[in-house]
Design a protein around this motif. Structure first.
Motif, PDB file in Angstrom:
ATOM      1  N   ARG C 286       0.860  -1.180   0.000  1.00  0.00           N
ATOM      2  CA  ARG C 286       0.000   0.000   0.000  1.00  0.00           C
ATOM      3  C   ARG C 286       0.900   1.234   0.000  1.00  0.00           C
ATOM      4  N   LEU C 287       0.312   2.359  -0.316  1.00  0.00           N
ATOM      5  CA  LEU C 287       1.107   3.573  -0.451  1.00  0.00           C
ATOM      6  C   LEU C 287       1.660   4.003   0.906  1.00  0.00           C
ATOM      7  N   GLU C 288       2.945   4.346   0.909  1.00  0.00           N
ATOM      8  CA  GLU C 288       3.568   4.869   2.126  1.00  0.00           C
ATOM      9  C   GLU C 288       4.262   6.201   1.901  1.00  0.00           C
ATOM     10  N   ALA C 289       4.736   6.417   0.675  1.00  0.00           N
ATOM     11  CA  ALA C 289       5.426   7.677   0.393  1.00  0.00           C
ATOM     12  C   ALA C 289       5.381   7.953  -1.094  1.00  0.00           C
ATOM     13  N   VAL C 290       5.617   9.212  -1.424  1.00  0.00           N
ATOM     14  CA  VAL C 290       5.573   9.639  -2.820  1.00  0.00           C
ATOM     15  C   VAL C 290       6.829  10.438  -3.114  1.00  0.00           C
ATOM     16  N   THR C 291       7.496  10.141  -4.226  1.00  0.00           N
ATOM     17  CA  THR C 291       8.601  11.024  -4.605  1.00  0.00           C
ATOM     18  C   THR C 291       8.116  12.010  -5.643  1.00  0.00           C
ATOM     19  N   VAL C 292       8.546  13.230  -5.475  1.00  0.00           N
ATOM     20  CA  VAL C 292       8.082  14.343  -6.286  1.00  0.00           C
ATOM     21  C   VAL C 292       9.305  15.113  -6.762  1.00  0.00           C
ATOM     22  N   ALA C 293       9.252  15.599  -7.978  1.00  0.00           N
ATOM     23  CA  ALA C 293      10.348  16.417  -8.479  1.00  0.00           C
ATOM     24  C   ALA C 293       9.794  17.716  -9.049  1.00  0.00           C
ATOM     25  N   ARG C 294      10.640  18.732  -9.073  1.00  0.00           N
ATOM     26  CA  ARG C 294      10.275  19.940  -9.814  1.00  0.00           C
ATOM     27  C   ARG C 294      10.456  19.632 -11.299  1.00  0.00           C
ATOM     28  N   THR C 295       9.719  20.357 -12.117  1.00  0.00           N
ATOM     29  CA  THR C 295       9.822  20.100 -13.554  1.00  0.00           C
ATOM     30  C   THR C 295      10.233  21.362 -14.291  1.00  0.00           C
ATOM     31  N   ASP C 296      10.801  21.130 -15.474  1.00  0.00           N
ATOM     32  CA  ASP C 296      11.165  22.266 -16.310  1.00  0.00           C
ATOM     33  C   ASP C 296       9.951  22.717 -17.114  1.00  0.00           C
ATOM     34  N   ALA C 297      10.173  23.656 -18.003  1.00  0.00           N
ATOM     35  CA  ALA C 297       9.049  24.225 -18.740  1.00  0.00           C
ATOM     36  C   ALA C 297       8.324  23.176 -19.577  1.00  0.00           C
ATOM     37  N   LEU C 298       9.031  22.091 -19.943  1.00  0.00           N
ATOM     38  CA  LEU C 298       8.385  21.054 -20.743  1.00  0.00           C
ATOM     39  C   LEU C 298       7.733  19.981 -19.887  1.00  0.00           C
ATOM     40  N   GLY C 299       7.914  20.092 -18.577  1.00  0.00           N
ATOM     41  CA  GLY C 299       7.331  19.087 -17.710  1.00  0.00           C
ATOM     42  C   GLY C 299       8.270  17.953 -17.370  1.00  0.00           C
ATOM     43  N   ARG C 300       9.504  18.056 -17.735  1.00  0.00           N
ATOM     44  CA  ARG C 300      10.459  16.994 -17.407  1.00  0.00           C
ATOM     45  C   ARG C 300      10.996  17.182 -15.994  1.00  0.00           C
ATOM     46  N   PRO C 301      11.108  16.097 -15.224  1.00  0.00           N
ATOM     47  CA  PRO C 301      11.667  16.234 -13.869  1.00  0.00           C
ATOM     48  C   PRO C 301      13.102  16.772 -13.954  1.00  0.00           C
ATOM     49  N   ILE C 302      13.393  17.725 -13.059  1.00  0.00           N
ATOM     50  CA  ILE C 302      14.732  18.297 -13.025  1.00  0.00           C
ATOM     51  C   ILE C 302      15.584  17.448 -12.083  1.00  0.00           C
ATOM     52  N   PRO C 303      16.695  16.925 -12.575  1.00  0.00           N
ATOM     53  CA  PRO C 303      17.518  16.057 -11.720  1.00  0.00           C
ATOM     54  C   PRO C 303      17.958  16.793 -10.461  1.00  0.00           C
TER      55      PRO C 303
END
Lengths: 100, 407, 534
Positions: C286-303
């Protein structure tokens, strides 16, 4: 007393266990209120529960009164209903009001 | 017209279904350079809208049976030699008889087939229940044919194509043949496509129900018509069936030329634990819709034989167009009136089963230059006399092949 | 030969009803009531046991009132925890109008059939082809039935769209709409620490409802954050557009709604972040945590921007997809219009599709919100009434002209939302090769990408080459995801991927119901012979 106008709760049976339900609740709501998030397992053994909640995704499948693959989110709970899931997970969550 | 740049091609195969794929496979095995063109994607036609049964017992003549026997043996070899899996398995098939009369008739047929070397045994009562527990308990009995097999038609089509490609065949998907160009002496000179011409001295038309449209462009009238079949797919029913099932009237339904037959039950488990259920047969042009009447009828028949389905649902359906021919034998071989043109179609519901022998016959003609074994049974020019306003026909003056005894 | 007919069933004995409305959300309710008011016999069907669709779901926990399909009667009182948008916010115009319509249902002028699935829709020719009837196959209460009608209005609404990510099938990950429905109708919260992610204004009411303590006194769920994939400029454009149209009551309403939601979120101290994407859902069973990233203008996660947020509920949504399957089955011509949410039936000025007598209204005709749905439902009903001779062409034209501007405004706003908040192209980077793209059949993106590379560049070709679309949802969830995947891999437009074919039943029907039926109102199911109808 359950089953009266002032307390309209009734029992349904999930994997043989009596679970309280109220008129108007879907099976999904009953299961979630009881703390059960996993409704079935996929072919590869992965757990699934409610996803879209509106009958489109067919993830929340349970067996109801012998009929397989019924969407829990679209099936109203009825007194005495026999439901089979993949598992009955955990116990009821903390807090009143049926938060899951 | 522009010429599509391509390496030298000996044979163009039109049609990327299982028959075209088998032609490409055997032609390349004979050392020929093959270019296969398919207007949509491989197996996009009837080859993805069928069951995958490889049967002997439903063949209506000695000729059909001879073809099936040869082809099924080839499938068994191919299941071992093809690199890609085709989910081949030989669990046999059960032919179900509802009534004592039906069982008696089925046993007569089994005896006839046995004389041709097709083994079977009768099962009834407790023995049948133990053999196939999900069957309704009130059936008179069943005939078990252990030699029947099955495979996944889409995987098999792809596997044959990939093998052909490894031997140098090119496969062009998304390229439709719009016609044929004839050269001197009325010989085939090129296949015409929307993207230009493909020069070829030999063209195999393996376009299933769409073959007649192509050959008409050179005045050849193929008597192949679409015969629609509808299939239901159930929700998952793991372990429900151990063997494919057919009801005893299936063979008659296959051989029938009625405008529409009733339902003749066929049931086959898939790798995804669902059950494919058929079958219907009707002439409905090129329509591929599924009627609610067919859904009701197939569902009713299925529940009659498999009561446990009452716990399950009909999940989806599809329809396929079988290429039907008037004598229920395929048309495989050269078109006498158009040198260089070969056809490989008219398999009706036996296309999956007969694909390998078809490919072998075509390769025998083109690589060997003469009639290979079994070719006599499926000569296209047996339909002589089908003239359309004086244009070329399949052949001149030959009489139809007499059927060797009723089956 | 045995029993069972493969050919046409016996000729029908006349229509079961004049107008059959599929879907009892705002559009369907408006259509049913308008048709009844025009003196027509109307049947209103919905798969759900309650009317109202997603928009008008109502429940009153405190009073213990309920919506019970067996009574065919609905409570129309406002839920004590607030109206349809929760948190004590007053109901929108559309909600007020919709609730009034719900009240009309109990008056009996409409034959209301809850818990009814429409599993087939086809054309039927009767002896006078000019008055062709439409045949409809339904499943309700364990039995199938065949109905026919002079006109069918398809108001089946829309479903949510998704961008998959690793772990998105874990229990605890659900659609934003599911969370909203559970809260609205059943007073349930999806978890104790809830994250809401995706794109579009629909995330706001969900967040507000979940963050607000409900009327029964249960503590509010902690909404840990709302993660909007779009960047701030999208919202600014939205706001600017609403301001520009502030003369229109509907636009004022929407602006007011948005402001109230944002204020409610601020009061509840729920962080609202732009330019964020969920990159994984984590947990054991079951869900316990979520990883989230900021994205660039195109919606790609920023490393390097990834953070892991503990959560036991993740509510996701990327806009809506019109439920057009029945129209597709009936052979209605369609077009791909991203401004309306994707594939929609082509319609004339009166919402009639290319199938005579088949109309669409509401989100099925294109995602444009509840106001448009109400207006279109009414227009479609009057158009159906005109087709059946109950309303004059002049009156119909008057109705159309009178409401044209508000519909156009709604469509413009809908177009803005659907394009500004569509999944960004960069979202493909989140879909790792082991992310499932077909939930039903558990097919991962890697297998699909390999199939695409091997030449399977349409949904049909993918379905032939892999198991996508072969499960019970029939491609409803994976279809739009696969179309975007193909478009990304091939550099083609999403519509080039085509659609999955539709055959009956459009949703699974139990064998027992199909097997036992001699159709009650026999319907003939003739289709003109046509090439590969899909």
């Amino acid at each position: 007393m359950p089953g009266t106008p002032s307390d309209p709760t009734f029992a349904i049976y999930v994997d043989g266990q009596a679970i309280p339900a109220r008129p108007g609740q879907t099976l999904a709501a009953v299961l979630l209120a009881a703390g059960c998030q996993t409704f079935r397992y996929t072919r590869s053994g992965k757990p699934r529960g409610i996803f879209c909640g509106m009958g489109a995704c067919f993830d929340c499948l349970v067996t109801v009164d012998g009929l397989a693959d019924q969407r829990a989110c679209m099936t109203p709970a009825q007194p005495g209903m026999q439901v089979q899931t993949g598992t009955l997970a955990g116990g009821p969550p903390a807090g009143a009001g049926g938060g899951a | 017209m522009s010429h599509l740049g391509a390496p030298q091609t000996d044979v163009v195969v039109v049609g990327g279904g299982i028959v075209g794929a088998a032609c490409a496979y055997f032609l390349t095995a004979s050392g020929l350079r093959v270019r296969l063109i398919e207007r949509d994607f491989p197996a996009s036609g009837t080859s993805r809208a069928c069951d995958g049964l490889l049967l002997h017992h439903d063949k209506g003549s000695a000729a059909e049976l001879a073809l099936a026997r040869a082809s099924n043996a080839l499938w068994e070899e191919l299941s071992r030699s093809l690199d890609a899996g085709i989910e081949y398995r030989r669990q046999g098939a059960l032919v179900l008889a509802e009534s004592a009369e039906a069982l008696a008739a089925a046993q007569v047929r089994a005896l006839e087939l046995d004389r041709e070397g097709v083994r079977s045994e009768t099962l009834a009562g407790g023995a049948l229940r133990e053999f196939e527990p999900a069957l309704a308990p009130d059936l008179a009995g069943a005939i078990y044919y252990p030699g029947e097999a099955q495979l996944d038609a889409r995987l098999a089509t792809r596997a044959l194509l990939e093998a052909a490609q490894r031997r140098g065949a090119t496969v062009d998907a998304g390229l439709a043949a719009t016609g044929l160009r004839l050269g001197a002496g009325g010989r085939v000179a090129a296949v015409v496509t929307a993207a230009g011409e493909i020069a070829a001295e030999a063209v195999v038309c393996a376009a299933g129900v769409w073959s007649a449209e192509l050959t008409r462009s050179v005045g050849v009238d193929l008597p192949v018509r679409p015969r629609k079949g509808e299939i239901l797919v159930t929700s998952r029913v793991p372990g429900l069936l151990r063997h494919p099932l057919l009801e005893s009237s299936y063979t008659a339904s296959v051989q029938s030329a009625a405008a529409a037959t009733g339902v003749a039950l066929v049931a086959e488990m898939t790798a995804g634990d669902t059950l494919l259920l058929g079958s219907t047969r009707q002439f409905a042009g090129f329509d591929r819709s599924v009627s609610t009447a067919a859904l009701h009828a197939i569902a009713a028949r299925a529940v009659r034989f498999l009561p446990a389905l009452a716990r399950a649902s009909v999940m989806r359906s599809y329809a396929g167009l079988r290429p039907w021919s008037p004598d229920h034998m395929p048309l495989v071989g050269p078109v006498a009136a158009v040198p260089g043109l070969f056809v490989a179609t008219g398999h009706e519901g036996a296309g999956i089963c007969l694909a390998p022998v078809t490919g072998q016959i075509i390769a025998g003609w083109i690589a060997g230059g003469r009639a290979p074994a079994l070719a006599e049974l499926v000569r296209p020019e047996r339909f002589a006399g089908e003239r359309t306003s004086g244009e070329a026909t399949l052949g001149e003056g030959t009489s139809p092949l007499p059927r060797k005894g009723r089956f | 030969m045995n029993a069972g007919v493969a050919g046409p069933l016996p000729a029908p004995q006349g229509p079961s009803t004049d107008v059959l409305v599929v879907g009892a959300g705002p559009a369907g309710l408006a259509a049913a009531v308008a048709a009844a008011d025009a003196g027509l016999r109307v049947m209103l069907l919905d798969e759900s046991p309650v009317a109202g669709g997603q928009y008008l779901a109502a429940y009153s926990a405190a009073a213990g009132e309920h919506l019970d399909s067996s009574h065919q009667h609905l409570s129309t009182s406002q839920p004590s925890g607030g109206s349809g948008n929760g948190a004590g916010l007053s109901p929108t115009r559309a909600e007020r109008f919709g609730h009034a319509l719900l009240g009309r249902l109990s008056a009996g002028a409409v034959d209301w059939r809850p818990g009814t699935l429409v599993w087939s829709l086809g054309a039927e020719a009767d002896p006078a082809p000019a008055c062709g009837l439409l045949s409809v196959a339904i499943y309700a209460h364990g039995a199938t039935e065949h109905l026919s009608a002079g006109a069918v209005i398809l108001a089946a609404g829309a479903r949510e769209g998704f961008v998959p990510f690793p772990g998105w099938t874990l229990p605890g990950v659900m659609s934003a709409g599911a969370a909203q429905l559970l809260a609205k109708r059943h007073g349930l919260k999806p978890g104790r620490r809830v994250l809401i992610a995706g794109s579009g204004p629909l995330l706001l009411p969900v967040a507000v409802r979940l963050a607000t303590p409900d009327g029964a006194g249960a503590p509010g769920t902690r909404v840990v954050g709302v993660l909007e994939a779009a960047h701030l400029p999208a919202w600014l454009r939205c706001g600017a557009s609403l301001l520009a149209g502030v003369a229109a009551a509907a636009d004022r309403d929407r602006l007011g709604e948005a402001v109230r939601y944002l204020a409610a979120l601020a009061r509840a101290r729920v962080p609202y972040r732009f330019g964020r994407a969920v990159t994984a859902a984590l947990g054991d069973g079951r869900l316990e945590a979520v990883t989230v990233a900021r994205t660039d203008a195109l919606g790609r996660p920023i490393p390097g921007t990834a953070e892991t947020i503990p959560a036991d509920a993740l509510c996701i949504g990327f806009g809506l997809v019109p439920n057009v399957e029945l129209a597709q089955l009936a052979g209605a011509a369609s077009l791909f219009d991203p401004a309306r949410g994707g594939w929609v039936p082509e319609t004339d000025a009166f919402l009639e599709t290319s199938v005579p007598g088949l109309f669409v209204a509401g989100e099925t005709a294109g995602v444009a919100g509840a106001e448009a749905a109400l207006s279109q439902g009414r227009l479609a009903a009057l158009a159906a009434a005109c087709r059946l001779g109950r309303v004059s062409q002049a009156d119909l034209q008057r109705e159309r002209d009178g409401s044209a501007r508000e519909r156009a405004a709604a469509l413009r706003f809908g177009a803005l939302i659907n394009t500004l908040f569509a999944p960004p192209s960069g979202c493909q980077a989140v879909i790792t090769d082991d992310t499932l793209v077909c939930r039903c059949e558990e097919v991962a993106a890697g297998e699909v990408r390999a199939a695409i590379a091997a030449g399977a560049v349409t949904l049909d070709a993918l379905k032939t080459r892999t198991r996508v679309g072969q499960g019970p949802c029939q491609g409803r969830t994976c279809g739009p995801i696969l179309a975007r995947l193909i478009a990304a891999e091939m550099g083609t437009a999403p519509e080039a991927a085509g659609r999955f074919g539709v055959r009956p039943p459009v949703k699974p029907v139990p064998f027992a119901a199909l097997a036992s039926t001699v159709p009650a109102s026999p319907a003939r199911d003739l289709r003109p012979a046509r090439e590969a109808g899909r």
